[in-house]
Design an enzyme around this catalytic site. Sequence first.
Site, PDB file in Angstrom:
ATOM      1  N   LYS A   1       0.819  -1.219   0.000  1.00  0.00           N
ATOM      2  CA  LYS A   1       0.000   0.000   0.000  1.00  0.00           C
ATOM      3  C   LYS A   1       0.850   1.265   0.000  1.00  0.00           C
ATOM      4  CE  LYS A   1      -4.512  -1.388   0.729  1.00  0.00           C
ATOM      5  NZ  LYS A   1      -4.490  -2.628   1.475  1.00  0.00           N
TER       6      LYS A   1
ATOM      7  N   SER B   1      -8.683   0.044   7.023  1.00  0.00           N
ATOM      8  CA  SER B   1      -8.621  -0.922   8.112  1.00  0.00           C
ATOM      9  C   SER B   1      -7.177  -1.135   8.538  1.00  0.00           C
ATOM     10  CB  SER B   1      -9.241  -2.241   7.676  1.00  0.00           C
ATOM     11  OG  SER B   1      -8.542  -2.746   6.567  1.00  0.00           O
TER      12      SER B   1
ATOM     13  N   GLU C   1      -9.597 -13.984  -3.127  1.00  0.00           N
ATOM     14  CA  GLU C   1     -10.221 -13.265  -2.018  1.00  0.00           C
ATOM     15  C   GLU C   1     -10.635 -14.239  -0.919  1.00  0.00           C
ATOM     16  OE1 GLU C   1     -13.505 -11.016  -3.614  1.00  0.00           O
ATOM     17  OE2 GLU C   1     -14.423 -12.760  -4.495  1.00  0.00           O
TER      18      GLU C   1
ATOM     19  N   GLY D   1     -15.778 -13.565   1.972  1.00  0.00           N
ATOM     20  CA  GLY D   1     -16.108 -12.285   1.329  1.00  0.00           C
ATOM     21  C   GLY D   1     -15.830 -12.339  -0.153  1.00  0.00           C
TER      22      GLY D   1
ATOM     23  N   ASP E   1     -17.196 -11.163  -2.810  1.00  0.00           N
ATOM     24  CA  ASP E   1     -17.952 -10.205  -3.629  1.00  0.00           C
ATOM     25  C   ASP E   1     -17.338 -10.042  -5.021  1.00  0.00           C
ATOM     26  OD1 ASP E   1     -15.960  -8.804  -1.800  1.00  0.00           O
ATOM     27  OD2 ASP E   1     -16.286  -7.291  -3.336  1.00  0.00           O
TER      28      ASP E   1
ATOM     29  N   SER F   1       1.349  -9.771  -0.146  1.00  0.00           N
ATOM     30  CA  SER F   1       1.015  -8.347  -0.162  1.00  0.00           C
ATOM     31  C   SER F   1       1.440  -7.560   1.075  1.00  0.00           C
ATOM     32  CB  SER F   1      -0.487  -8.181  -0.398  1.00  0.00           C
ATOM     33  OG  SER F   1      -1.216  -8.874   0.597  1.00  0.00           O
TER      34      SER F   1
HETATM   35  C1  PLP Z   1      -5.188  -3.702   1.239  1.00  0.00           C
HETATM   36  C2  PLP Z   1      -4.566  -5.022   1.222  1.00  0.00           C
HETATM   37  C3  PLP Z   1      -4.985  -6.005   0.324  1.00  0.00           C
HETATM   38  C4  PLP Z   1      -6.124  -5.790  -0.647  1.00  0.00           C
HETATM   39  O1  PLP Z   1      -5.802  -4.790  -1.593  1.00  0.00           O
HETATM   40  P1  PLP Z   1      -6.918  -4.104  -2.486  1.00  0.00           P
HETATM   41  O2  PLP Z   1      -6.189  -3.111  -3.308  1.00  0.00           O
HETATM   42  O3  PLP Z   1      -7.942  -3.492  -1.594  1.00  0.00           O
HETATM   43  O4  PLP Z   1      -7.533  -5.200  -3.291  1.00  0.00           O
HETATM   44  C5  PLP Z   1      -4.310  -7.200   0.327  1.00  0.00           C
HETATM   45  N1  PLP Z   1      -3.299  -7.456   1.198  1.00  0.00           N
HETATM   46  C6  PLP Z   1      -2.882  -6.536   2.072  1.00  0.00           C
HETATM   47  C7  PLP Z   1      -1.772  -6.883   2.993  1.00  0.00           C
HETATM   48  C8  PLP Z   1      -3.499  -5.293   2.127  1.00  0.00           C
HETATM   49  O5  PLP Z   1      -3.068  -4.382   3.001  1.00  0.00           O
END
Ligand code: PLP
Length: 318
Positions: A52, A77, A203, A207, A209, A303
Amino acid sequence: MSVTFADVEAAAERIRGIAHRTPVLTSRTADARTGATLFFKAEPLQRAGAFKFRGACNAIAALSPEQRQRGVLAFSSGNHAQAIAYAGALQGVPTVIVMPHDAPAIKVAATRGYGAEIVTYDRYKEDREAVSRGIAEARGLSMIPPYDHPDVIAGQGTAVKELIEEVGPLDVLLVCLGGGGLLAGSCLAARALSPEVAIWGVEPEAGNDGQQSLAKGEVVRIPVPVSIADGALTTHLGQHTFPIIQREAAGIVTATDAQLVSAMRFFVERMKLVVEPTGCLAAAAAFEGAVPVQGKRVGVILSGGNVDPAALGRHLAA
Ligand SMILES: *Cc1c(COP(=O)(O)O)cnc(C)c1O
């Protein structure tokens, strides 16, 4: 105006020297277990502990001098909040973060530690977008949403750009999915740099969606899901992210909480890497065979790595 690969390239230039170029890890054990050649892009080692930071940096860098002086507001969050707070601190921009009252303690503390002002709301009773918009309007702040924003999507795409530039073309790319900023950005980078790749979103099962949205051909909204994947508890894809995902993704699959814990354990035991539950979604899809990967070159986005040490211990002990 829709986001393109040129925006991902521009984002890569803007965040160069601010965001880390994270390593790509491999594991013979993981390859043996799946019959594939897996390339793990390690975003737990990104600044603020998740991809992010890329989108946050890019979105803040793209603001005008007046907007930067007034400051930015983010609702999140957790990881987006930390990313905006840290990217703001590094660029001298004040930040206000709107967070759910039950956000993980480690994420709240880290966000405050970067110097952000924190405002909380009840995620089951209040609409975070409405709460945020009210504060932003009253104080003249620029709102940077966690996924549904062209500069955010373009910034998130830089992780896959780096991955493919480093390891070459892929047959399959697995990307975790919340609101779709990471997946949409990844689609733009992957389609440009490895045109034949099959791109899958992953996902939480609780959830799905995104899966429902692809099946229906429009954005489907669901109640707030309950899962340990706290970075993907989104209720719907975005107006910017959905069309890109609909156009480019081969499909969306899901992972259960138990599968996420099993993947977390694998990364700690075998690869000495702390990956938060949400960060394990893509890997779980490879490990559990949710997507056919045998004999293929597979990119797996890990991620993020922001999990409370106590929660990590509980997950691994169970
Ligand atoms: C926000 C986040 C996601 C999901 O990312 P999106 O861009 O909302 O799909 C996945 N993994 C981590 C660690 C995140 O912080």
